[in-house]
Structure formats: structure tokens, C-alpha cells
Design a protein around this motif. Structure first.
Motif, PDB file in Angstrom:
ATOM      1  N   GLY A 104       0.830  -1.205   0.000  1.00 23.36           N
ATOM      2  CA  GLY A 104       0.000   0.000   0.000  1.00 23.36           C
ATOM      3  C   GLY A 104       0.860   1.248   0.000  1.00 23.36           C
ATOM      4  N   PHE A 105       0.217   2.397  -0.172  1.00 26.16           N
ATOM      5  CA  PHE A 105       0.998   3.641  -0.154  1.00 26.16           C
ATOM      6  C   PHE A 105       1.366   4.010   1.287  1.00 26.16           C
ATOM      7  CE2 PHE A 105       2.039   8.052  -0.250  1.00 26.16           C
ATOM      8  CZ  PHE A 105       2.942   8.066  -1.301  1.00 26.16           C
ATOM      9  N   PHE A 106       0.426   3.879   2.209  1.00 21.83           N
ATOM     10  CA  PHE A 106       0.659   4.029   3.655  1.00 21.83           C
ATOM     11  C   PHE A 106       1.125   5.423   4.070  1.00 21.83           C
ATOM     12  CE2 PHE A 106       1.854  -0.661   3.109  1.00 21.83           C
ATOM     13  CZ  PHE A 106       0.698  -1.154   3.672  1.00 21.83           C
TER      14      PHE A 106
ATOM     15  N   PHE B 187       5.000   2.729  -2.592  1.00 16.41           N
ATOM     16  CA  PHE B 187       5.251   3.376  -3.879  1.00 16.41           C
ATOM     17  C   PHE B 187       5.704   4.815  -3.648  1.00 16.41           C
ATOM     18  CE2 PHE B 187       1.728   0.362  -4.009  1.00 16.41           C
ATOM     19  CZ  PHE B 187       2.241  -0.576  -4.896  1.00 16.41           C
TER      20      PHE B 187
ATOM     21  N   PRO C 292       0.590   8.041  -6.326  1.00 15.73           N
ATOM     22  CA  PRO C 292       0.005   7.805  -7.655  1.00 15.73           C
ATOM     23  C   PRO C 292      -0.698   9.034  -8.249  1.00 15.73           C
ATOM     24  CG  PRO C 292      -0.411   5.914  -6.245  1.00 15.73           C
ATOM     25  CD  PRO C 292       0.273   6.943  -5.391  1.00 15.73           C
TER      26      PRO C 292
ATOM     27  N   ILE D 242      -1.156  10.147 -12.235  1.00 15.88           N
ATOM     28  CA  ILE D 242      -2.464   9.865 -12.835  1.00 15.88           C
ATOM     29  C   ILE D 242      -3.325  11.120 -12.785  1.00 15.88           C
ATOM     30  CG2 ILE D 242      -4.585   8.529 -12.398  1.00 15.88           C
ATOM     31  CD1 ILE D 242      -2.458   6.448 -11.191  1.00 15.88           C
TER      32      ILE D 242
ATOM     33  N   PHE E  75       6.682   5.047  -8.731  1.00 15.69           N
ATOM     34  CA  PHE E  75       5.385   5.097  -9.407  1.00 15.69           C
ATOM     35  C   PHE E  75       5.487   6.105 -10.544  1.00 15.69           C
ATOM     36  CE2 PHE E  75       1.005   5.497 -10.326  1.00 15.69           C
ATOM     37  CZ  PHE E  75       0.429   4.311  -9.903  1.00 15.69           C
TER      38      PHE E  75
ATOM     39  N   PHE F 257       4.861   2.416 -15.011  1.00 18.48           N
ATOM     40  CA  PHE F 257       4.392   1.512 -13.960  1.00 18.48           C
ATOM     41  C   PHE F 257       2.869   1.599 -13.832  1.00 18.48           C
ATOM     42  CE2 PHE F 257       3.399   0.546  -9.490  1.00 18.48           C
ATOM     43  CZ  PHE F 257       3.907  -0.746  -9.412  1.00 18.48           C
ATOM     44  N   SER F 258       2.329   2.831 -13.929  1.00 20.72           N
ATOM     45  CA  SER F 258       0.876   2.997 -13.744  1.00 20.72           C
ATOM     46  C   SER F 258       0.094   2.264 -14.840  1.00 20.72           C
ATOM     47  CB  SER F 258       0.500   4.481 -13.723  1.00 20.72           C
ATOM     48  OG  SER F 258       0.512   5.003 -15.035  1.00 20.72           O
TER      49      SER F 258
ATOM     50  N   LEU G  67       0.895  -0.664 -16.102  1.00 21.67           N
ATOM     51  CA  LEU G  67       1.065  -2.112 -15.972  1.00 21.67           C
ATOM     52  C   LEU G  67      -0.285  -2.727 -15.585  1.00 21.67           C
ATOM     53  CD1 LEU G  67       3.739  -3.840 -15.992  1.00 21.67           C
ATOM     54  CD2 LEU G  67       3.689  -3.672 -13.504  1.00 21.67           C
TER      55      LEU G  67
ATOM     56  N   PHE H 140       1.272  -6.862 -12.827  1.00 21.88           N
ATOM     57  CA  PHE H 140       1.791  -6.450 -11.513  1.00 21.88           C
ATOM     58  C   PHE H 140       1.940  -7.675 -10.607  1.00 21.88           C
ATOM     59  CE2 PHE H 140       0.803  -5.218  -7.063  1.00 21.88           C
ATOM     60  CZ  PHE H 140       1.975  -4.517  -6.802  1.00 21.88           C
TER      61      PHE H 140
ATOM     62  N   ASP I 208      -9.962  -2.139   0.755  1.00 20.13           N
ATOM     63  CA  ASP I 208     -10.172  -1.310  -0.452  1.00 20.13           C
ATOM     64  C   ASP I 208      -8.897  -1.145  -1.273  1.00 20.13           C
ATOM     65  OD1 ASP I 208      -8.833   0.343   1.312  1.00 20.13           O
ATOM     66  OD2 ASP I 208     -10.188   2.052   1.080  1.00 20.13           O
ATOM     67  N   PHE I 209      -7.923  -2.029  -1.090  1.00 21.20           N
ATOM     68  CA  PHE I 209      -6.684  -1.943  -1.864  1.00 21.20           C
ATOM     69  C   PHE I 209      -6.970  -2.234  -3.338  1.00 21.20           C
ATOM     70  CE2 PHE I 209      -2.928  -4.268  -3.635  1.00 21.20           C
ATOM     71  CZ  PHE I 209      -2.080  -3.166  -3.730  1.00 21.20           C
TER      72      PHE I 209
ATOM     73  N   TYR J 281      -4.999  -2.150  -7.437  1.00 22.28           N
ATOM     74  CA  TYR J 281      -3.690  -2.174  -8.090  1.00 22.28           C
ATOM     75  C   TYR J 281      -3.878  -2.379  -9.595  1.00 22.28           C
ATOM     76  CZ  TYR J 281      -4.623  -7.181  -8.011  1.00 22.28           C
ATOM     77  OH  TYR J 281      -5.219  -8.407  -8.179  1.00 22.28           O
ATOM     78  N   GLY J 282      -2.840  -2.028 -10.340  1.00 17.51           N
ATOM     79  CA  GLY J 282      -2.863  -2.242 -11.786  1.00 17.51           C
ATOM     80  C   GLY J 282      -3.533  -1.099 -12.528  1.00 17.51           C
ATOM     81  N   PHE J 283      -3.338  -1.087 -13.859  1.00 17.28           N
ATOM     82  CA  PHE J 283      -3.852  -0.011 -14.718  1.00 17.28           C
ATOM     83  C   PHE J 283      -5.311   0.293 -14.397  1.00 17.28           C
ATOM     84  CE2 PHE J 283      -4.954   1.442 -19.235  1.00 17.28           C
ATOM     85  CZ  PHE J 283      -4.488   2.724 -18.995  1.00 17.28           C
TER      86      PHE J 283
HETATM   87  C1  LIG Z   1       0.897  -1.517 -11.233  1.00 16.81           C
HETATM   88  C2  LIG Z   1      -0.058  -0.473 -10.745  1.00 16.81           C
HETATM   89  C3  LIG Z   1      -0.718   0.331 -11.671  1.00 16.81           C
HETATM   90  C4  LIG Z   1      -1.627   1.313 -11.223  1.00 16.81           C
HETATM   91  N1  LIG Z   1      -2.307   2.071 -12.143  1.00 16.81           N
HETATM   92  C5  LIG Z   1      -3.265   2.934 -11.718  1.00 16.81           C
HETATM   93  C6  LIG Z   1      -4.055   3.661 -12.644  1.00 16.81           C
HETATM   94  O1  LIG Z   1      -3.929   3.537 -13.863  1.00 16.81           O
HETATM   95  N2  LIG Z   1      -4.982   4.534 -12.162  1.00 16.81           N
HETATM   96  C7  LIG Z   1      -5.163   4.716 -10.812  1.00 16.81           C
HETATM   97  O2  LIG Z   1      -6.021   5.509 -10.422  1.00 16.81           O
HETATM   98  N3  LIG Z   1      -4.409   4.055  -9.925  1.00 16.81           N
HETATM   99  C8  LIG Z   1      -3.482   3.157 -10.334  1.00 16.81           C
HETATM  100  N4  LIG Z   1      -2.724   2.477  -9.413  1.00 16.81           N
HETATM  101  C9  LIG Z   1      -2.814   2.885  -7.997  1.00 16.81           C
HETATM  102  C10 LIG Z   1      -3.651   1.952  -7.190  1.00 16.81           C
HETATM  103  O3  LIG Z   1      -5.007   2.063  -7.564  1.00 16.81           O
HETATM  104  C11 LIG Z   1      -3.449   2.246  -5.671  1.00 16.81           C
HETATM  105  O4  LIG Z   1      -3.686   3.589  -5.381  1.00 16.81           O
HETATM  106  C12 LIG Z   1      -2.049   1.886  -5.242  1.00 16.81           C
HETATM  107  O5  LIG Z   1      -1.832   0.550  -5.581  1.00 16.81           O
HETATM  108  C13 LIG Z   1      -1.828   2.089  -3.759  1.00 16.81           C
HETATM  109  O6  LIG Z   1      -2.803   1.419  -3.045  1.00 16.81           O
HETATM  110  P1  LIG Z   1      -3.469   2.115  -1.816  1.00 16.81           P
HETATM  111  O7  LIG Z   1      -3.915   3.468  -2.318  1.00 16.81           O
HETATM  112  O8  LIG Z   1      -4.627   1.251  -1.426  1.00 16.81           O
HETATM  113  O9  LIG Z   1      -2.400   2.190  -0.825  1.00 16.81           O
HETATM  114  C14 LIG Z   1      -1.833   1.487  -9.837  1.00 16.81           C
HETATM  115  C15 LIG Z   1      -1.155   0.662  -8.915  1.00 16.81           C
HETATM  116  C16 LIG Z   1      -0.286  -0.292  -9.346  1.00 16.81           C
HETATM  117  C17 LIG Z   1       0.409  -1.170  -8.330  1.00 16.81           C
END
Ligand SMILES: Cc1cc2nc3c(=O)[nH]c(=O)nc-3n(C[C@H](O)[C@H](O)[C@H](O)COP(=O)(O)O)c2cc1C
Ligand SMILES: Nc1ncnc2c1ncn2[C@@H]1O[C@H](COP(=O)(O)OP(=O)(O)OP(=O)(O)O)[C@@H](O)[C@H]1O
Length: 294
Positions: free
Chosen positions: A25-27, A57, A61, A65, A98, A102-103, A105, A110, A128-129, A131-133
Motif C-alpha cells: 500500500g501507499f501508507f 510506492f 500515484p 495519474i 510510481f 508503472f501505472s 502495468l 503487476f 479497499d486496496f 492495483y494495476g492499470f
Molecule cells: C501496477 C499499478 C498500476 C496502477 N495504475 C493505476 C491507474 O492507472 N490509475 C489509478 O487511479 N491508480 C493506479 N494504481 C494505484 C492503485 O489504484 C493504488 O492507489 C495503489 O496501488 C496504492 O494502493 P493504496 O492506495 O490502497 O495504498 C496502480 C497501482 C499499481 C500497483
């Protein structure tokens, strides 16, 4: 604590992974909800006799984004987050850059490249975690794709007054100056580390007047006068602090410390915000400070 920076999949390939239990997580701030996740990962790692790892990260993010709310300053900038993780007993910290690549992916990539690639045997995250695009991966999907590779533990929503404890909520409290509420969310007072620029006996009561510089990455409370504590050499000193211009970079605090004669210039100290006394800064701060009982 071993810290591993991962900048792209090439660097990822050069990591020497070891079987681990990973909290992800971002934490920002490492609040009470985050702590539950990290403590759970630690507990599982002890039982399974695996390395206790965290993946976070950097930057946030929202800096990469398109969103309406960009996080540009942090409750715990990276050095402070690293210190908190180390205190919580984390053995291995992965800091993933990040960036745009990477965003984009996919959630499957991931999981395959990062979680399986880093030999995760158990992943712990909150309800509510994502991940991924486009944030398409969630805890349900993670359980499915992890089958046969890793187990997944989901931490349910940790709440205060029927609301989810979150980094955004803590930022809102700071923006409103409500620092005395923050221990309910953070488990401690909001704290920042800063560098003492000057410290001299100045006011009529012979209190010390200080000026301190804070890392510009910190999120700061609303301008005003605050009751504070300065922690130095494991001792807490009571004082007052004036937060004036939030746009000033690097930030400069000034204030008064009671009975303090050990902190010299150029020392790093921890400043904790206890309570807001006035919701606007005062120009002649020293006059006010010298009339106020600390
Ligand atoms: C590989 C990867 C790609 C991500 N791409 C996006 C994205 O395209 N759009 C988005 O809003 N968040 C994206 N995120 C962010 C996640 O939605 C999330 O905020 C991040 O994994 C941290 O999690 P947390 O906010 O629950 O700590 C991505 C995360 C990861 C790991
Ligand atoms: N109150 C909570 N209870 C349980 N899990 C939580 C809680 N808050 C965050 N988490 C989990 O902690 C991890 C990190 O989340 P994140 O950094 O987005 O925290 P956040 O407080 O929700 O932040 P923000 O307010 O910026 O969205 C994720 O796995 C998330 O699901």
C-alpha cells in the motif's frame, strides 16, 4: 531493515528475492488502519518463518495519474515513513517508483512480475486496496490470481466514529487546524522532523525562542498558533509555535520553548502538534508567546 528501490522491471529482475509475507500500500502517515495491516503481516511472517516485507510506492500515484486531488506533500515523507517501518520491525522494504510506465502495468502483470517475482508467499492489504492499470485489481481478484502461489489476508475497515480512518481524513483535520483530534486516527500526535536554525533566549520570561526549518515535503497544519512539544534526546519540551506562510519554502517555524537549554542550532528535532490555540498566525508572535503560559 533492508531497503530495495525498484525503478523498472529491469531493476526488478536484479533484486535477490526471498520468500516473504508482504504488506502492500501507499501508507501515507502509517495511521491505525495501516498499522493493523503491517502488524498482521508481521504476525504471519513469524508463524510461517518468512521475511517480513512491505511494498510501498513513490511518489503518490495522484502525481502521475489524472485526478482532481493531487497529493504533493505527505503526512510521512519517505525518510519518515522508512523510520516508522523500521520501528515496526519491517525486515525488507521495497520502494517502487510510481511513474507513467508503472501505472500502465496491468493488474495481472503487476501480480506476475512484482508479487510472484518477489516471491511473495502471503500478501496482506486492506479491504479497499486496488492495483494495476486504472486500479482494476482488487482483493477479490488478488485471491483468485494468487491461488497456488500466495495466500491473501484482507484487513477489514478500521473506523473511528463510524468513518474509515484514512490519510485523506488526517489531511482534512490538519487543513482545519484540528490537530488535537489526530491521535484518534494516527495513534499519536501529528509529528514532523525539522532542523533548528536558531535558538536563543529572547522573551521577557527568559524562554527560548526558536526558528526551525521543515522539509518541504511535509503536509502542514493550517496557519495559526499551536501548542507543541519538541522531542530531543528522548525528552519532550513544551512550547508554542507559529505557523505563518504555508507557501514559504522551505517552511520556517518560530516559537517559544519552556526551560530549554540543551538544543543547539543545527540539531534535528521532532515537533508534535498538540492543540491549536489560535486559528491564525500573529505577526508579533513573540509578544503573544511571552504573555502565554506554556
Ligand atoms: C501496477 C499499478 C498500476 C496502477 N495504475 C493505476 C491507474 O492507472 N490509475 C489509478 O487511479 N491508480 C493506479 N494504481 C494505484 C492503485 O489504484 C493504488 O492507489 C495503489 O496501488 C496504492 O494502493 P493504496 O492506495 O490502497 O495504498 C496502480 C497501482 C499499481 C500497483
Ligand atoms: N481504515 C482502514 N482500514 C483497513 N485498511 C485500510 C484502512 N485505510 C487504509 N487501508 C489499507 O491500507 C493500505 C494503504 O492504503 P492507502 O495508502 O490508500 O490509505 P488511505 O488511508 O485509504 O489513503 P487515502 O485516504 O489517501 O486514500 C491499503 O491496503 C488499504 O486498503
Amino acid at each position: 531493515m533492508e531497503v530495495v528501490y525498484i525503478n523498472n522491471s529491469k531493476v526488478l529482475a536484479e533484486c535477490k528475492p526471498e520468500p516473504c509475507v508482504m504488506a502492500v500500500g501507499f501508507f501515507d502517515g502509517v495511521h491505525l488502519g495501516h498499522k493493523k495491516i503491517i502488524e498482521k503481516a508481521k504476525e504471519i511472517a513469524q508463524v510461517k518463518k518468512l521475511t517480513f516485507a512491505v511494498m510501498t510506492f513513490f511518489p503518490h500515484p495522484s502525481q502521475v495519474i489524472e485526478t482532481d486531488r493531487k497529493v504533493i506533500s505527505y503526512l510521512s515523507p519517505l525518510p519518515s515513513k522508512m523510520e516508522i517501518f523500521s520501528q515496526l520491525g519491517v525486515e525488507k522494504l521495497y520502494i517502487v517508483k510510481f511513474d507513467k510506465n508503472f501505472s500502465e502495468l496491468s493488474d495481472q502483470d503487476f501480480v506476475n512480475q512484482y508479487l510472484k517475482g518477489l516471491m511473495c508467499k502471503h500478501v496482506v492489504a486492506g479491504f479497499d486496496f486496488t492495483y494495476g492499470f486504472k486500479g482494476k485489481g482488487n482483493m477479490e481478484k488478488l485471491k483468485n490470481v494468487g491461488t497456488g502461489f500466495f495466500d491473501v489476508t484482507t484487513i477489514p475497515k478500521i473506523q473511528y466514529k463510524q468513518e474509515k480512518i484514512s490519510s485523506s481524513m488526517i489531511r482534512k483535520l490538519l487543513e482545519s487546524g484540528l490537530v488535537s483530534e489526530i491521535p484518534h486516527y494516527l495513534g499519536d500526535y501529528y509529528r514532523v522532523s525539522c532542523l533548528v536554525k536558531s535558538m536563543e533566549r529572547g522573551d521577557a520570561d527568559n524562554n527560548f525562542i526558536f526558528k526551525a526549518q521543515i522539509d518541504q515535503d511535509y503536509f502542514l497544519p493550517k496557519p495559526g498558533i499551536y501548542k507543541i512539544q519538541i522531542k530531543f534526546n528522548e525528552t519532550f519540551y513544551n512550547g508554542l509555535c507559529n505557523i505563518t506562510n504555508k507557501t514559504l519554502k522551505p517552511y520556517l517555524f518560530d516559537g517559544v520553548i519552556d526551560g530549554l537549554d540543551r538544543i543547539a542550532e543545527k540539531n534535528n528535532v521532532q515537533l508534535r502538534f498538540i492543540e491549536q490555540l489560535l486559528d491564525q498566525p500573529v505577526a508579533a508572535a513573540y509578544d503573544l508567546f511571552s504573555r502565554t503560559v506554556i
